[in-house]
Design an enzyme around this catalytic site. Structure first.
Site, short mmCIF file in Angstrom:
data_model
loop_
_atom_site.label_atom_id
_atom_site.label_comp_id
_atom_site.label_asym_id
_atom_site.label_seq_id
_atom_site.Cartn_x
_atom_site.Cartn_y
_atom_site.Cartn_z
N GLY A 62 38.92 48.88 49.74
CA GLY A 62 40.17 48.14 49.83
C GLY A 62 39.91 46.76 50.40
O GLY A 62 38.77 46.40 50.75
N TYR B 117 44.62 52.40 38.13
CA TYR B 117 44.65 52.74 39.54
C TYR B 117 45.26 51.66 40.42
O TYR B 117 45.22 51.75 41.64
CB TYR B 117 43.24 53.15 39.99
CG TYR B 117 42.86 54.46 39.35
CD1 TYR B 117 43.08 55.66 39.99
CD2 TYR B 117 42.38 54.50 38.04
CE1 TYR B 117 42.80 56.88 39.38
CE2 TYR B 117 42.10 55.71 37.41
CZ TYR B 117 42.31 56.88 38.09
OH TYR B 117 42.06 58.09 37.47
N ARG C 220 39.29 47.70 42.61
CA ARG C 220 38.89 46.47 43.31
C ARG C 220 37.38 46.31 43.38
O ARG C 220 36.84 45.27 42.99
CB ARG C 220 39.47 46.46 44.73
CG ARG C 220 39.14 45.21 45.53
CD ARG C 220 39.85 45.22 46.88
NE ARG C 220 39.52 44.05 47.68
CZ ARG C 220 38.53 43.99 48.56
NH1 ARG C 220 37.75 45.07 48.75
NH2 ARG C 220 38.30 42.90 49.24
N GLU D 198 39.97 53.90 49.18
CA GLU D 198 40.54 55.04 48.48
C GLU D 198 39.49 55.84 47.73
O GLU D 198 38.47 55.30 47.28
CB GLU D 198 41.65 54.60 47.53
CG GLU D 198 41.27 53.55 46.52
CD GLU D 198 42.49 52.99 45.78
OE1 GLU D 198 42.62 53.26 44.57
OE2 GLU D 198 43.30 52.29 46.42
N HIS E 9 32.12 41.79 45.69
CA HIS E 9 32.87 42.52 44.66
C HIS E 9 32.07 42.64 43.37
O HIS E 9 32.57 42.37 42.28
CB HIS E 9 34.22 41.87 44.38
CG HIS E 9 35.12 41.76 45.59
ND1 HIS E 9 36.46 41.51 45.49
CD2 HIS E 9 34.87 41.87 46.91
CE1 HIS E 9 36.99 41.46 46.71
NE2 HIS E 9 36.02 41.67 47.58
#
Length: 693
Positions: free
Chosen positions: A564, A580, A545, A570, A483
């Protein structure tokens, strides 16, 4: 324990903006009022005039002041807050001898500093810097250019007010590397040794290859399910404390699930037939196979060579060669890897002739122009049509001539540190308006302390990276094993640099508009903050994310791609100040009806997505997917995405990066092997030139 670790970001006020986006500005979360922390605390300065000692800057009396030595740059002053604090505001009240260029830094030890604000347009008077985001015991004003430049003048600061909150701002230590307790074809149970924390650990989050698969409230063991037989998975753990501080990740445990006792293959697909044929693609459909435990997919073969995959009983084989005979068979596969017999009879199909790639065809073939044994991440095209790209794990930039295949490593980026996951040397971008003159390369990478954006000059004559020119533009973006985001994209006019960041495996970061994590960021090319940014910091949109795709369409609108967790990826159309939804909402799953959340324009099941880079060519959006091993194409129509097509489904394996190429074509880089372990030179990647309609 009232604050979580938050990373710092550069800020400044630069007037004027030409890039605007429709949509309301969403207010950030309400924060408790922060208190003045610096008054009466010990201070240290680089120098001081006899009239004006350093403590005068924190005495609460604007009639007194600190004055530095005259005629010397840089000069600095720092305050010792006595304990670690989260710094959200700094108020500077200058005398006439102010700073035109300065930065605000934080430090845990007054040796290593993290910049949380910088400007080159200081005006003096009272400068009230809000929405800052830094953590440290020491806070410094570091001046590099004086307002009054004659040799008899220095810096003169009447008040140096630091505001924020103390409490628990220290994350737990990383948990121990997990060990395997037990494994089945569909689950794994792991254990780990406890993390430590100054206030106590309250929970652990277990991740499987970057996806959250289990959480505990203190237990040191957990089971992750929904695995597949004969699969290899990487498990690691993060610790949490009551304040929401999240540790760095543990080491990674690699687990291979055993095969199941299912050794019966699916039935063979039947009635394989064409649904469409043109010069570069063949549409296929067939009667679905059956299996006692379920069919998981299909593989398409040409004369015994696999050329595609499908999740359903139909597909389009794209990127084929015109006027060429193909001999097609389909085989089904189940969760244990059992393959059916090939479909019969062989379906013989010949593509039509023609050399023109039309919009309806979408993608009309690919030609390999290079290979690399490292993870190919950021990629840019130079004015002469050659390519520069980042090697994520080797931390180097490579120059590739796609016409000849010749390549050269032009340099290694300083201070890059991988994360035993997806961090390293990620984003690469050039300014479309100024690169021919300034030769700046804009780079995003993970350092030992954070993710950051820098720029370094490229020397075309020497074909090398001039690392001595490096400038820090934005620091303090929190890092973790996964991430980390990393994509960079300039606005078409070259005025603004946008960056996609990840939430650093702490979903609360994404919804906090003072944090640069889980965001789309927007800065000026010199790292300062545009005056019209919605939260007076680098944040442009939030509630993301892990952003790895950014691209502009012909109307100057910014599209974004993000990973996701386990339900949906997305594609979003980004608006200024937009929220968002993450972590409350994943795609359209979760609390997505919350007022103010902006819905995605397209969602993808994670198994068919896990998409990274995007690009837009002739207002068609191209999306490169890793786990989905495919390229999506969609037509931008108004604010919608229409006419979705799928190409290279399983043809090249995992796909990471797509970028515009000369003559309206596209570069495509694969991400096969070694993209989750940070080990240099253990990948098998191709760089392709793709012909598009």
């Amino acid at each position: 324990m009232t604050r979580r670790i938050r990373a710092g970001m550069v800020a400044a006020a630069i007037v004027a903006a030409t890039l605007t986006a429709a949509g309301p500005v969403q207010a950030g979360p309400v924060q408790a009022a922060d208190t003045l922390l610096s008054q009466g605390k010990p201070v240290t300065a680089s120098s001081a005039g006899g009239c004006c000692p350093a403590p005068a800057a924190v005495d609460g009396d604007s009639a007194t002041r600190w004055a530095s030595a005259a005629g010397v740059d840089p000069q600095w002053i720092y305050v010792d807050l006595g304990t670690a604090a989260h710094v959200s505001r700094v108020r500077l009240q200058w005398d006439a001898s102010c700073a035109t260029a300065y930065e605000i830094d934080t430090s845990a030890d007054h040796v290593t500093w993290t910049r949380i604000y910088a400007t080159t347009t200081g005006k003096g008077g009272v400068e009230d810097l809000t929405s800052l985001d830094g953590t440290g015991r020491y806070v410094r004003m570091y001046g590099t250019k004086r307002c009054r430049t004659d040799a008899s003048k220095g810096y003169s600061l009447q008040e140096f007010g630091v505001y924020g909150s103390t409490g628990d701002v220290v994350p737990p230590s990383p948990p121990g590397t997990p060990t395997l307790d037990s494994v089945t074809p569909t689950s794994a149970t792991i254990s780990w040794t406890a993390a430590t924390d100054n206030e106590g650990v309250v929970g652990y989050d277990v991740y499987r290859d970057g996806q959250l698969c289990a959480s505990t409230t203190g237990a040191l063991t957990a089971t992750c399910g929904n695995l597949g037989p004969n699969g290899t998975y990487g498990f690691y753990v993060n610790a949490r404390d009551a304040a929401g501080n999240v540790s760095q990740a543990s080491g990674t445990l690699s687990v291979k699930t055993p095969p199941s006792d299912d050794h019966t293959p699916p039935s063979a697909p039947a009635n394989v037939h064409t649904t469409a044929v043109n010069s570069t693609s063949i549409g296929l459909a067939w009667t679905a196979s059956t299996d006692e435990n379920g069919v998981t997919g299909y593989r398409i073969f040409d004369g015994g060579t696999q050329i595609g995959t499908s999740d359903t009983a139909s597909t389009t084989l794209g990127g084929l060669t015109p006027n060429t005979a193909y001999h097609l068979q389909v085989r089904a596969v189940d969760g244990n890897g059992n393959l059916s017999e090939p479909s019969t009879p062989v379906l013989d199909v010949t593509t039509t002739g023609g050399s023109t790639c039309t919009p309806s065809q979408g993608v009309c073939g690919a030609t390999q122009v290079g290979t690399d044994d490292d993870v190919v991440w950021g990629l840019v095209t130079l004015p002469d049509g050659t390519i520069l790209y980042n090697q994520r794990d080797a931390h180097s930039i490579v120059h590739l001539n796609p016409k000849t295949g010749a390549k050269k490593t032009i340099g290694t980026v300083p201070n890059v540190q991988s994360t035993d996951g997806e961090g390293g040397l990620t984003g690469l971008e050039i300014n479309p308006a100024s690169f021919a003159a300034d030769h700046w390369l804009y780079i995003m990478h993970t350092s030992p302390n954070d993710n950051r954006i820098v720029r370094i000059k490229y020397d075309p004559a020497a074909d090398s990276l001039t690392t001595s020119t490096e400038q820090l533009l934005l620091t303090g973006i929190a890092r973790n094993k996964f991430h980390n985001g990393g994509r960079l994209r300039f606005s078409p006019d070259g005025r603004y640099l946008f960056a996609g960041t990840g939430d650093a495996q702490n979903g609360d970061n994404a919804s906090n508009t003072s944090s640069p994590n889980g965001k789309v960021l927007r800065i000026n090319p010199d790292g300062s903050i545009p005056a019209d940014n919605p939260f007076h910091n680098a944040v442009w949109s939030y509630g993301h994310r892990n952003v790895q795709g950014l691209a502009f369409d012909s109307q100057g609108r910014l599209w974004e791609q993000e990973f996701g967790n386990s339900v949906m990826d997305e594609t979003n159309l980004i608006v200024k100040g937009g929220n968002y939804g993450w972590p409350s909402c994943e795609g359209t799953s979760g609390s997505c009806g919350t007022a103010g959340f902006i819905a995605p324009k397209k969602t993808y099941p994670v198994a068919q997505g896990s998409c990274s880079g995007i690009t837009i060519i002739h207002d068609a959006l191209y999306v490169a997917c890793q786990r989905g091993t495919r390229l999506y194409r969609a037509v931008i129509s108004g604010s919608s995405l229409t006419n979705f097509q799928t190409f290279f489904n399983g043809t090249y394996g995992r796909l990471r990066t797509v970028e515009p190429a000369p003559d309206g074509q596209m570069w495509l880089a694969t991400s096969v092997d070694g993209d989750k372990d940070s080990t240099p030179h253990n990948s098998h990647n191709k760089i392709l030139r793709v012909t598009v309609g």
